[in-house]
Write an enzyme that holds these catalytic residues in place. Structure first.
Site, PDB file in Angstrom:
ATOM      1  N   HIS A  31       0.832  -1.200   0.000  1.00 17.31           N
ATOM      2  CA  HIS A  31       0.000   0.000   0.000  1.00 17.31           C
ATOM      3  C   HIS A  31       0.866   1.248   0.000  1.00 17.31           C
ATOM      4  O   HIS A  31       1.402   1.651   1.023  1.00 17.31           O
ATOM      5  CB  HIS A  31      -0.930  -0.033   1.216  1.00 17.31           C
ATOM      6  CG  HIS A  31      -1.896   1.085   1.243  1.00 17.31           C
ATOM      7  ND1 HIS A  31      -2.077   1.873   2.352  1.00 17.31           N
ATOM      8  CD2 HIS A  31      -2.735   1.566   0.300  1.00 17.31           C
ATOM      9  CE1 HIS A  31      -2.982   2.796   2.087  1.00 17.31           C
ATOM     10  NE2 HIS A  31      -3.391   2.629   0.851  1.00 17.31           N
TER      11      HIS A  31
ATOM     12  N   VAL B  52       5.355   2.681   2.742  1.00 18.17           N
ATOM     13  CA  VAL B  52       4.598   1.610   2.089  1.00 18.17           C
ATOM     14  C   VAL B  52       4.213   0.613   3.175  1.00 18.17           C
ATOM     15  O   VAL B  52       5.069   0.112   3.902  1.00 18.17           O
ATOM     16  CB  VAL B  52       5.407   0.879   0.992  1.00 18.17           C
ATOM     17  CG1 VAL B  52       4.579  -0.240   0.374  1.00 18.17           C
ATOM     18  CG2 VAL B  52       5.868   1.843  -0.083  1.00 18.17           C
ATOM     19  N   GLU B  53       2.916   0.352   3.308  1.00 11.62           N
ATOM     20  CA  GLU B  53       2.451  -0.665   4.245  1.00 11.62           C
ATOM     21  C   GLU B  53       2.411  -1.998   3.499  1.00 11.62           C
ATOM     22  O   GLU B  53       1.835  -2.080   2.416  1.00 11.62           O
ATOM     23  CB  GLU B  53       1.058  -0.331   4.763  1.00 11.62           C
ATOM     24  CG  GLU B  53       1.013   0.911   5.623  1.00 11.62           C
ATOM     25  CD  GLU B  53      -0.396   1.326   5.991  1.00 11.62           C
ATOM     26  OE1 GLU B  53      -0.643   1.509   7.186  1.00 11.62           O
ATOM     27  OE2 GLU B  53      -1.236   1.458   5.083  1.00 11.62           O
ATOM     28  N   VAL B  54       3.015  -3.022   4.074  1.00 15.90           N
ATOM     29  CA  VAL B  54       2.975  -4.360   3.493  1.00 15.90           C
ATOM     30  C   VAL B  54       2.057  -5.194   4.374  1.00 15.90           C
ATOM     31  O   VAL B  54       2.263  -5.302   5.587  1.00 15.90           O
ATOM     32  CB  VAL B  54       4.382  -4.996   3.419  1.00 15.90           C
ATOM     33  CG1 VAL B  54       4.304  -6.432   2.912  1.00 15.90           C
ATOM     34  CG2 VAL B  54       5.291  -4.159   2.528  1.00 15.90           C
TER      35      VAL B  54
ATOM     36  N   ALA C 166      -2.282   3.460   8.330  1.00 15.42           N
ATOM     37  CA  ALA C 166      -2.291   4.881   7.969  1.00 15.42           C
ATOM     38  C   ALA C 166      -3.691   5.404   7.663  1.00 15.42           C
ATOM     39  O   ALA C 166      -4.061   6.479   8.139  1.00 15.42           O
ATOM     40  CB  ALA C 166      -1.361   5.140   6.793  1.00 15.42           C
TER      41      ALA C 166
END
Length: 185
Positions: free
Chosen positions: A42, A53-55, A92
């Site tokens: 993301h 970046v969210e994984v 987030a």
């Protein structure tokens, strides 16, 4: 989509950028061999400027897939956060939505105009949170203080479970913000 996975090389990683669709839904009904190599990456707009970046993984995602994706993202200069659980909105967007909900409440109640609400966020907590996240700020200020602040303030905060009236009415009128040239500003 399902036909293409048959041609996929064994061990290749598949990732989606979605934020509203849970990972479990994306992999539902797919073979385990496909789900094991699937995650969400993301990014945030503008992606070339925002490093986060969210994984997102789920219980079937193999650790090597998350490690490979994280390594690739870090090599590209990104700051990676790996979620331990798949939750709607991830981290987030959930934090952002909580602030946005209260901002629209303040706007709708006439507490301040949009510019002043934005100024308070960008010149106050926003600047602080850029250096130290909200949990570190709470720790620095003292959890005893935050116990009192949250205990007194939480009952007063907006707890709506629907989109703010202002947004709903604006969308009905076709006022979508910068997309249409008319919105809050």
């Amino acid at each position: 989509y399902r036909k293409r996975h048959a041609k996929r090389k064994k061990g290749s990683i598949v990732s989606s950028h979605t934020s509203p669709i849970p990972l479990a839904q994306l992999t539902a009904g797919l073979p385990d061999s496909f789900a094991h190599d699937f995650c969400i990456t993301h990014f945030f707009n503008p992606a070339h400027l925002v490093k986060l970046v969210e994984v997102v993984k789920h219980e079937h995602t193999l650790p090597w897939a998350v490690e490979e994706v994280s390594h690739l993202l870090k090599a590209a200069g990104k700051k990676v956060v790996i979620l331990n659980k798949d939750i709607p909105g991830f981290i987030a967007n959930r934090l952002q939505a909580a602030v946005v909900r209260e901002a629209f409440y303040l706007l709708e109640e006439g507490i301040a105009d949009a510019d002043d609400i934005d100024k308070v966020m960008s010149e106050g907590p926003g600047m602080r949170w850029a250096l130290n996240g909200p949990l570190r700020i709470a720790d620095m200020g003292g959890l005893d203080i935050w116990e009192k602040v949250t205990g007194n303030l939480f009952p007063e905060l907006d707890c709506s479970t629907e989109a703010p009236r202002f947004i709903v009415e604006s969308v009905k009128q076709g006022n979508l913000g910068s997309k249409t040239g008319k919105g809050i500003y």
